[in-house]
Design a protein around this motif. Sequence first.
Motif, mmCIF file in Angstrom:
data_model
loop_
_atom_site.group_PDB
_atom_site.id
_atom_site.type_symbol
_atom_site.label_atom_id
_atom_site.label_comp_id
_atom_site.label_asym_id
_atom_site.label_seq_id
_atom_site.Cartn_x
_atom_site.Cartn_y
_atom_site.Cartn_z
ATOM 1 N N ASP A 146 0.888 -1.165 0.000
ATOM 2 C CA ASP A 146 0.000 0.000 0.000
ATOM 3 C C ASP A 146 0.927 1.216 0.000
ATOM 4 O O ASP A 146 2.107 1.113 0.361
ATOM 5 N N ASP A 149 -0.185 5.094 0.743
ATOM 6 C CA ASP A 149 -0.443 6.106 1.789
ATOM 7 C C ASP A 149 -0.471 5.450 3.168
ATOM 8 O O ASP A 149 -1.252 4.551 3.401
ATOM 9 N N GLY A 150 0.431 5.914 4.029
ATOM 10 C CA GLY A 150 0.497 5.396 5.396
ATOM 11 C C GLY A 150 1.482 4.257 5.540
ATOM 12 O O GLY A 150 1.732 3.786 6.652
ATOM 13 N N ASP A 204 -1.722 -0.177 5.873
ATOM 14 C CA ASP A 204 -1.936 0.553 7.134
ATOM 15 C C ASP A 204 -3.410 0.588 7.526
ATOM 16 O O ASP A 204 -3.755 1.102 8.593
ATOM 17 N N ASP A 243 -6.638 -2.700 3.140
ATOM 18 C CA ASP A 243 -5.458 -3.516 2.852
ATOM 19 C C ASP A 243 -5.538 -4.889 3.504
ATOM 20 O O ASP A 243 -5.341 -5.921 2.846
#
Length: 416
Positions: A30, A32-33, A350, A355
């Motif tokens: 993933d 973002d984060g 995250d 996810d």
Amino acid sequence: PPPSIGKRWIRPDSATPSEWEAPSFAFAFDIDGVLLHERAPLPGAAQTLALLDYYHIPFILLTNGGGKFEADRVAELNEKLGSNMTTDNFCQSHTPFQELLPEYRDKTILVTGSDYEKCREIMEGYGFRSVVTPGDIFRAAPEVFPFDTVRGGEVGRELPKPLWKPRERKGLRGDDEAGGKTVLMGGKKGGEGEEGEGEEKRLEDHLKIDAMFVLNDPRDWALDVQVFMDLLQSKQGYVGTYSEENNRGNWQGDGQPKLFFSNSDLIWAAKYHLPRFGQGAFQHALVGIWKEVTEGKKELVRTSFGKPHRETYEYAEEMLVRHRGEWLKMKGYGEEDIRGGLKRVYMVGDNPESDIAGANDYDGKGRYGTEWVSLLVETGVFDAARMNFKDGDVRRADVVEKDVADAVKWALRNEG
Ligand code: G3P
Ligand code: MG
């Protein structure tokens, strides 16, 4: 060079064929984060991708983000993370929209997202031939939206067909003139719209939208919500009409446009220390307004792509299998070394709702039977206090690690 991580992963270039074999596992990251907060790389992210590259361990990026051409986003990521990815190992939220081309290539679709023109270009780049934005409709008929928009008036292109307008206002129900049958203009000379007196005004000569797509987080929610709701209540997608079926409680029962979201993320991890609303919040705004409009009688029918949905993981698994083969060949592996196939994917994310849930739900169920191990990192939206999921809950990760570097180290140890 990065630290040695065990016998089987010595640098293949320096090893003799008997010492190494093609990795039978890969990673899905993933963004973002996990790797970035907006445009800022997270600690250890760049080094982690470099380590996998050094040991020839394949990976893809699998993000619910969107709003840019895949090639542009990949170039931006390579610049930020020092990686050398291509669009062969990059899947963003609306990448799978391309699978809807056969159905909508030659129909007219409405798109929205962070930038109307960019969203139009992306969908045209995929091959959709008639793409309209809420800005185009606002440009053609500013009265559609009686307030100022975020973008002001300088939006939009000329529409492919004129908007339907009833010759005169009969309350809010212009439907008897839009009954799909031809109606005589009659009355004033040169009645409203494009026809003169006595000419027939045919509904099919006006703008009809067959599907609506949300590519990423809309900016002009107010205008977008108005236009989307107009279409969901229209007669067969003709902008400016209202379907009689609604009055009979048959909501979305009159050939209204299909509604596609590229993801359902309610929140995501940006630079701010608290999670920010994502496209899922826009989706819930529509769902809430639809509930009021239908007086709770009808659930809003819509399709969401992106994580955690299975179609996204099918697409990602296919991409990983293909990429692993091509990439290992490029790194000098022979067919006989690669034949073992991909057995395991480590999904590093995250967000338990997207996810983690997606990886857990897909584990072992894909076309290639790959095992998906879900690794949750604490650098994004995850909040151990609020997201303490019980065993058996699809959102409960197999492993929780501090950050992406520790998650990859865990996986490499797990590979022995
Ligand atoms: O818009 C981005 C957000 O939806 C989350 O993206 O990379 O964490 O799947 P990502
Ligand atoms: Mg994320």
